[in-house]
Scaffold this motif. Sequence first.
Motif, mmCIF file in Angstrom:
data_model
loop_
_atom_site.group_PDB
_atom_site.id
_atom_site.type_symbol
_atom_site.label_atom_id
_atom_site.label_comp_id
_atom_site.label_asym_id
_atom_site.label_seq_id
_atom_site.Cartn_x
_atom_site.Cartn_y
_atom_site.Cartn_z
ATOM 1 N N THR A 1 -4.249 -5.611 -3.178
ATOM 2 C CA THR A 1 -4.908 -4.905 -4.303
ATOM 3 C C THR A 1 -6.443 -5.055 -4.554
ATOM 4 O O THR A 1 -7.034 -4.340 -5.216
ATOM 5 N N PHE A 2 -7.035 -6.123 -3.712
ATOM 6 C CA PHE A 2 -8.669 -6.110 -3.810
ATOM 7 C C PHE A 2 -9.009 -6.258 -2.241
ATOM 8 O O PHE A 2 -10.254 -6.532 -2.144
ATOM 9 N N TYR A 3 -8.344 -6.598 -1.422
ATOM 10 C CA TYR A 3 -8.897 -6.483 -0.052
ATOM 11 C C TYR A 3 -8.765 -5.347 0.813
ATOM 12 O O TYR A 3 -7.844 -4.572 0.614
ATOM 13 N N THR A 4 -9.660 -4.964 1.596
ATOM 14 C CA THR A 4 -9.521 -3.871 2.666
ATOM 15 C C THR A 4 -9.060 -4.365 3.772
ATOM 16 O O THR A 4 -9.326 -5.461 4.225
ATOM 17 N N PHE B 1 0.888 -1.422 -0.124
ATOM 18 C CA PHE B 1 -0.075 -0.256 -0.013
ATOM 19 C C PHE B 1 1.036 1.080 -0.045
ATOM 20 O O PHE B 1 0.831 2.248 -0.925
ATOM 21 N N PHE C 1 -7.459 0.371 5.355
ATOM 22 C CA PHE C 1 -6.774 0.783 4.317
ATOM 23 C C PHE C 1 -7.325 -0.066 2.991
ATOM 24 O O PHE C 1 -7.583 -1.311 3.309
ATOM 25 N N ASN C 2 -7.022 0.558 1.835
ATOM 26 C CA ASN C 2 -7.388 0.045 0.673
ATOM 27 C C ASN C 2 -6.798 1.081 -0.476
ATOM 28 O O ASN C 2 -6.772 2.218 -0.303
ATOM 29 N N TYR C 3 -6.585 0.344 -1.868
ATOM 30 C CA TYR C 3 -6.335 1.164 -2.738
ATOM 31 C C TYR C 3 -6.819 0.740 -4.078
ATOM 32 O O TYR C 3 -7.287 -0.353 -4.282
ATOM 33 N N ARG C 4 -6.642 1.362 -4.994
ATOM 34 C CA ARG C 4 -7.468 0.847 -6.364
ATOM 35 C C ARG C 4 -6.405 0.568 -7.309
ATOM 36 O O ARG C 4 -5.326 1.346 -7.919
#
Lengths: 288, 398
Positions: free
Chosen positions: A209-212, A47, A121-124
């Motif tokens: 890349t796909f989990y929060t 991240f 946290f997460n991101y696209r």
Amino acid sequence: MQILVTGTLLGGTYALIALGLTLQYGAARIMNLANGETLVAACFVAFWLFTSLGVTPLLGMVIIAPAALLLNWLIYTGLLRPLVRRAKHRGMLEVDSILASFGLLFLFQGLMLLIFGGAYFNYRFLAEPFSIFGSPYALNRVVAFVAAALVSFLLYLFLYHTRQGAAVRAVAVDPASAPLVAIDVSRTAAFAFALGGALTACGGALLSTFYTFNASMGVLFTMKALIIVIMGGVGDVRGATLAALILGVSETAVASLIDPGLTLAATYALFILVLLFRPQGILGRAAA
Amino acid sequence: MLRRKFSNLLVTAVMLGSTVGVASAQETLKVGVTGPKTGVQTGAAAIVYWPNVQLWVREVNEKGGIKVEGKRLKVELVEYDDKSTPEEAVKNIQRLATVDKVDFIVSPFTTGINLATAPLISRYGYPQLVATGNANDLRTFVKQWPNSFWLQGKASDLSTGIVDTLKTMRDRGQVGNKVALAYVAEAFGLENVDSSKPAFKEAGFDIVYEASYPLGTQDLAPIVSGAKAAKPDAFVAYSYPPDSFALTEQAQIQSFDVNAFYVGVGGALTSFGRRFGKQAEGVMSMGGVNPDDPAYKAYRERYKQVTGQDTDYWSGPVVYASLEVLEQAIEKAGKDRAAVAKAIKSGTFDTVIGKVSFEDNILKKLWTVGQWRDGVFQGINGQGVDGAKEPVKKPTWN
């Protein structure tokens, strides 16, 4: 068809979560309860690399994997080797390593809470549709699956077609007899443990890349990994991969055909069936 | 990012050190707080709870303190971790009341823990301003614990807000009659579904798909494809933050287009709008504020300055408002807890969510639904609120 593809993709995710622990538990004989924390730590690093330096998680693995390898090697040689030396038999080592890694779990979790706080946290990244047989799937999950397949394949090649890999397997099967054929058990086990940590970290980088995620989520991943490792047969990479796929597909099938609320029930039902009828794991060999 | 976090930590450490130093020198107002720093609720508390407590203490102390009988008393904060469990929270309250002898407490985090600690808090006579919890039978609770105040209304008000919004949209021809329903199989999701399903039926909506999923699941592709196959006009999910993100992302990937798309907790987070960018346009979620209110705007800015993060568009401001109510009531009534509780009951308070007052200990101002418009989460439905915008039909994912 859609169920099969979604399930297979999920199986890939599960394989990423579990492969590292298979090596650590199977070959190094360390039941590493801090496994999930390693995974979450890798999520955070991925991240951070992506959001502040613009390094994609795929590229980030080039940094994350060696770092995790080194860190896990240090953990093994510094913290766990004394336990291994002291242990009179396998059961004792298991108990000791569970206790030690339980402590590690809290240490890592505390450190991550201190540095990153407890927030989600997460991101696209690659959150785009990718078409397989005419239906759209998330590209980041497809990438994670391909990576999982690649990692499993490489691991298989390494374990079954190289000298060093054969040594790891020998240690997994019988650490007491391995020295008879000139295998440095202590070094090989340390290497297996470190490699397991590196695999887990790669899994974390891909999963982010796909989990929060947040700092206290590691336990969830450890639980899943444990189930898969035990289902697959301790220390058997092929078994773990197969178990991950079976879980992924059956969870998706239950969610789509019966009720999404029953996915956990399906997981544990399968787990119990395996324990009842093949306690050594799907591909595991019965103890001699 | 990392460096900023780290320097924040240092600042906090220094601040803590200095407050302890000040404490011995002069009279202070001791305020106790117990909330999750570890455990399952850590994520949510790190966004809506702790930063607001921090910000409030800082704001009050920068002003010189809370005015009590002519003197300004600085706030000295005593913090404990409840590890997200009620048992630990009860122990903490006990300790705050008997060992630390705090003058006032900040109400704990989440419904469950507020209910678990209420008997004890009430026994020590502290006013309990519940900003992060609600329930359906509030009146019974208020009768039992007359010092408890509820800022998030009745649970059923919150869950049926979306029913009301969909009705409005249907009357205007923006949305049809078919609703797909998903919820997390845990107290929050179950309670919401229990109260909203009859409301949907009564309003004449047709529930064409209904599914629950276990807590902690983020692999929600089957839910989205199932809902999509039922061809609904609206999608309503009573979800938690990680699943709210996952459902929204899956819906885009599978091009699941509906005229109204609603997620539960998490959709009102600033990070939600940032993560989905233009795709968030028209997405609805539980919560809301009036983002154009100058008080909220000023609060949002200070929050960013002090904590380095963004506040959300729902619970964060309510938590902060609960602290402002406590502060203003203390200024009115002094250190006596019973007098402060009385002041809260009858007073009107100026807060970041506007002017508020209580009726039978329940705040008569509640945002229930908001919608993302041009990168801002606008409140579109609520009770006793000003500045609600009209709901719009959700554009297709692009």
